[in-house]
Design an enzyme around this catalytic site. Structure first.
Site, PDB file in Angstrom:
ATOM      1  N   GLU A 184      10.460  -4.911   4.486  1.00 12.04           N
ATOM      2  CA  GLU A 184      10.495  -6.317   4.082  1.00 12.04           C
ATOM      3  C   GLU A 184      10.200  -6.451   2.591  1.00 12.04           C
ATOM      4  O   GLU A 184      10.893  -7.158   1.860  1.00 12.04           O
ATOM      5  CB  GLU A 184       9.436  -7.122   4.855  1.00 12.04           C
ATOM      6  N   LYS A 213       0.843  -1.201   0.000  1.00 14.95           N
ATOM      7  CA  LYS A 213       0.000   0.000   0.000  1.00 14.95           C
ATOM      8  C   LYS A 213       0.882   1.256   0.000  1.00 14.95           C
ATOM      9  O   LYS A 213       0.703   2.155  -0.798  1.00 14.95           O
ATOM     10  CB  LYS A 213      -0.927  -0.031   1.226  1.00 14.95           C
ATOM     11  N   GLY A 267      -4.938  -1.793   4.806  1.00 19.11           N
ATOM     12  CA  GLY A 267      -4.161  -2.917   4.278  1.00 19.11           C
ATOM     13  C   GLY A 267      -4.826  -4.261   4.538  1.00 19.11           C
ATOM     14  O   GLY A 267      -4.914  -5.121   3.664  1.00 19.11           O
ATOM     15  N   ARG A 268      -5.356  -4.426   5.741  1.00 19.79           N
ATOM     16  CA  ARG A 268      -5.947  -5.721   6.097  1.00 19.79           C
ATOM     17  C   ARG A 268      -7.344  -5.900   5.521  1.00 19.79           C
ATOM     18  O   ARG A 268      -7.985  -6.917   5.753  1.00 19.79           O
ATOM     19  CB  ARG A 268      -5.947  -5.886   7.624  1.00 19.79           C
ATOM     20  N   LYS A 290       9.148  -1.088  14.291  1.00 19.72           N
ATOM     21  CA  LYS A 290       9.740  -0.964  12.947  1.00 19.72           C
ATOM     22  C   LYS A 290      10.859   0.060  12.948  1.00 19.72           C
ATOM     23  O   LYS A 290      11.926  -0.152  12.401  1.00 19.72           O
ATOM     24  CB  LYS A 290       8.668  -0.451  11.969  1.00 19.72           C
ATOM     25  N   HIS A 346      -6.371 -33.308  17.458  1.00 13.88           N
ATOM     26  CA  HIS A 346      -5.291 -34.186  17.933  1.00 13.88           C
ATOM     27  C   HIS A 346      -4.152 -33.384  18.546  1.00 13.88           C
ATOM     28  O   HIS A 346      -3.062 -33.907  18.737  1.00 13.88           O
ATOM     29  CB  HIS A 346      -4.796 -35.045  16.770  1.00 13.88           C
ATOM     30  N   GLU A 375      -5.104  -6.535  14.609  1.00 15.69           N
ATOM     31  CA  GLU A 375      -4.559  -5.221  14.260  1.00 15.69           C
ATOM     32  C   GLU A 375      -5.686  -4.179  14.318  1.00 15.69           C
ATOM     33  O   GLU A 375      -5.457  -3.012  14.608  1.00 15.69           O
ATOM     34  CB  GLU A 375      -3.911  -5.259  12.872  1.00 15.69           C
TER      35      GLU A 375
HETATM   36  O1  LIG Z   1       1.074  -2.724   2.217  1.00 18.75           O
HETATM   37  P1  LIG Z   1       2.161  -2.119   3.005  1.00 18.75           P
HETATM   38  O2  LIG Z   1       2.131  -0.611   2.994  1.00 18.75           O
HETATM   39  O3  LIG Z   1       3.502  -2.639   2.569  1.00 18.75           O
HETATM   40  O4  LIG Z   1       1.959  -2.521   4.513  1.00 18.75           O
HETATM   41  C1  LIG Z   1       2.039  -3.844   4.937  1.00 18.75           C
HETATM   42  C2  LIG Z   1       1.603  -4.000   6.366  1.00 18.75           C
HETATM   43  O5  LIG Z   1       2.540  -3.376   7.208  1.00 18.75           O
HETATM   44  C3  LIG Z   1       2.201  -2.524   8.265  1.00 18.75           C
HETATM   45  O6  LIG Z   1       3.167  -2.625   9.258  1.00 18.75           O
HETATM   46  C4  LIG Z   1       0.838  -2.650   8.859  1.00 18.75           C
HETATM   47  O7  LIG Z   1       0.887  -3.076  10.191  1.00 18.75           O
HETATM   48  C5  LIG Z   1      -0.095  -3.549   8.093  1.00 18.75           C
HETATM   49  O8  LIG Z   1      -1.393  -3.090   8.323  1.00 18.75           O
HETATM   50  C6  LIG Z   1       0.194  -3.550   6.628  1.00 18.75           C
HETATM   51  O9  LIG Z   1      -0.724  -4.408   5.988  1.00 18.75           O
END
Ligand SMILES: O=P(O)(O)OC[C@H]1O[C@H](O)[C@H](O)[C@@H](O)[C@@H]1O
Length: 543
Positions: free
Chosen positions: A213, A207, A267-268, A504, A384, A353
């Site tokens: 990462e 986003k 994002g979620r 982060k 199990h 989140e």
């Molecule tokens: O889609 P991006 O901007 O790379 O974000 C990826 C993810 O990282 C963040 O740390 C948020 O906690 C998430 O809500 C998000 O989905």
């Protein structure tokens, strides 16, 4: 309601009611009210919910519905669907529901024709997915694409990864998808293994397009491709999904190959938009649209059904009931479907989140527990492993059981066995087995206590006809709205995530201390300093 819901009369009434009901067993509730099972069901689209195995009576539901009204749930639903800035801390609208509105719907928010823009992106995605699927889109050497690798994390990974697994039976174009998320080099290494750069397409999904990462993995993937096919190959093997065109261009991906979305999609909550591109390539645009229609069915149910017949409202309120009155800390989600094996992980981000907050939207501290801990595994594997604790442990773990009537492919009656297990578990959890029943079977008296199954463990059972794109969309929308209901009762902003920022930033600040030639002079704290020194030592670096 602005202010403290836990100070309301409705809350107090539930507290009182809880005192009465907490000591009652589901066995009694069923015996006292023979119509209970038939009455405590609700349908939303293709989803059928039996919520009779909850420690709740008609009165409980009435009191919970009164709480929802007091919390202003109707107004909150209208505000979300109307595009009001309900994400207050980021001053944004929250419009994932617009990602699945039909083309003829009209919604103008902050001057933007939201539905028109959504469908324009869907059309671009569909055209691109069709070109890749029909092999018209060729890689740099003229070969068609066989594997799509989505590089993203959090909402830019879990949604498409979960849905791709769920809908694998619909991946009919001979194209498989892989998902890389972790900064651990093992992730990309494992996922590139066996791939041919000439037939691989990377979808870099982010986003913000600033996520460490994702950008790091994307750089590694780019190097891997360029080493094999040269710099000119990038435009044929990399596309991006983002809200940030400038950063996409800066990274070196042609913005003609970018699929957009907007800041009003969290994002979620984004895989039913462009973040679902890898899924759409695998299952095709028509199936993807069926999934969107499924989402929309439950959106409409949520928007219009009266609370006492509204599935997300009921499930959300029951979540509040256990979380805040029984003080249950977790909620298990147990899909009796191997294809849904990533669903609990997906729900963890969606729910935790969103609702893991300790201040209300107005900045005041919450006074009631928020944010259930979601966890789970597909049945029967869980049976199990951890069901022992569910059946006989000291904790109350409300659980959602999810099953499907039709398998995609059955073998030797296995599917009926699977469903029999689901049904047996919810029954055993609710009704258990008494000491008398166990003794009557001839169990030695000293063993009887070990075998007693206390029961009274509440569950929801969701049964759907088949795991299809549509029912998956319905299920996801159901949980999205459960989150909304709970967040509204708690009065929190379910759509920000400030809590992930500090860690982060600290990781970025700390990285040089691990890698620099000179040992660092200062550390954030003594424990971290000692661990940095130990790490440097283990890596053969000066300490
Ligand atoms: O889609 P991006 O901007 O790379 O974000 C990826 C993810 O990282 C963040 O740390 C948020 O906690 C998430 O809500 C998000 O989905």
């Amino acid at each position: 309601m602005s202010g403290d819901i836990s100070q309301s009369q409705e809350w107090a009434a539930l507290d009182k009611h809880h005192e009465k009901l907490a000591g009652r067993h589901l066995r009694e509730l069923f015996a006292d009210d023979p119509g209970r099972a038939g009455r405590m069901t609700v349908t939303a689209g293709d989803l059928y919910l039996d919520y009779s195995k909850h420690r709740a009576t008609r009165e409980t539901i009435d009191l919970l519905v009164a709480l929802a009204e007091r919390a202003g749930l109707s107004e909150a639903i209208a505000a979300m669907f109307g595009g009001e800035h309900i994400n207050v801390s980021e001053d944004r609208a929250v419009l994932h529901v617009a990602l699945r509105m039909p083309e003829d719907a009209e919604l103008v928010v902050d001057g933007q024709h939201v539905v028109r823009d959504v469908h324009a992106v869907l059309a671009e995605m569909s055209a691109f997915a069709d070109r890749v699927r029909s092999k018209e889109w060729k890689g740099a050497t003229g070969e068609p694409i066989e594997t799509v690798v989505n590089i993203g994390i959090g909402g830019s990974d879990l949604g498409p990864a979960m849905a791709y697994e769920a809908l694998r039976d619909y991946a009919d174009a001979g194209i498989t998808a892989r998902f890389v998320s972790n900064i651990d080099p093992a992730d990309i290494t494992g996922n590139l293994a066996g791939l041919d750069p000439a037939t691989t397409l990377f979808v870099v999904s982010s986003k913000t397009f600033t996520t460490l990462e994702t950008l790091t993995n994307a750089r590694v993937a780019r190097r891997w491709l360029v080493d094999a096919l040269g710099e000119d190959a990038v435009s044929k093997h990399f596309v991006a999904v983002s809200t940030n065109a400038a950063k996409v261009a800066e990274f070196g991906i042609d913005t003609d190959n970018m699929f957009g979305f907007w800041d009003w999609v969290g994002g979620r909550y984004s895989y039913d938009g462009a973040i679902g591109l890898s899924l759409m390539i695998a299952i095709g645009p028509a199936r993807f649209r069926e999934m969107l229609a499924g989402f929309h069915t439950v959106d409409e149910h949520f928007r219009t059904a009266p609370f006492e017949a509204n599935m997300p409202v009921l499930m959300g309120l029951l979540g509040i009931w256990y979380n805040d009155f029984f003080h249950a800390e977790t909620r298990a989600v147990l899909p009796y479907s191997q294809r849904l094996h990533r669903f609990p992980a997906y729900l963890q981000q969606l729910t935790m989140e969103s609702n893991g907050k300790s201040v209300r939207a107005d900045g005041a501290p919450v006074t009631a527990g928020t944010g259930e801990i979601f966890w789970g595994e597909p049945g029967t594997n869980g049976q199990h492993a951890f069901y022992q604790l569910l059946h006989q442990g000291t904790r109350l773990v409300p659980a959602d059981f999810i099953g499907f009537a039709e398998p995609h492919e059955d073998r030797e009656g296995m599917h009926d066995q699977l469903v029999a297990n689901l049904l047996a578990q919810t029954s055993a959890l609710a009704f258990g087995k008494t000491a008398q029943e166990i003794a009557a079977e001839g169990t030695p008296p000293e063993i009887v206590p070990h075998k007693v199954m206390p029961g009274n463990r509440p569950t929801s059972t969701i049964l759907a006809p088949k795991l299809t794109p549509s029912t998956l969309g319905q299920l996801v929308a159901l949980y999205e709205h459960i989150v909304f209901v709970e967040g509204t009762i708690w009065g929190i902003d379910s759509f920000d995530q400030w809590g992930v920022e500090l860690g982060k930033k600290m990781a970025l600040d700390l990285a040089p201390a691990l890698t620099s030639d000179e040992p660092p002079a200062e550390f954030p704290d003594a424990s971290t300093g000692q661990l940095v020194r130990r790490y440097r030592e283990l890596r053969g670096r000066r300490v």
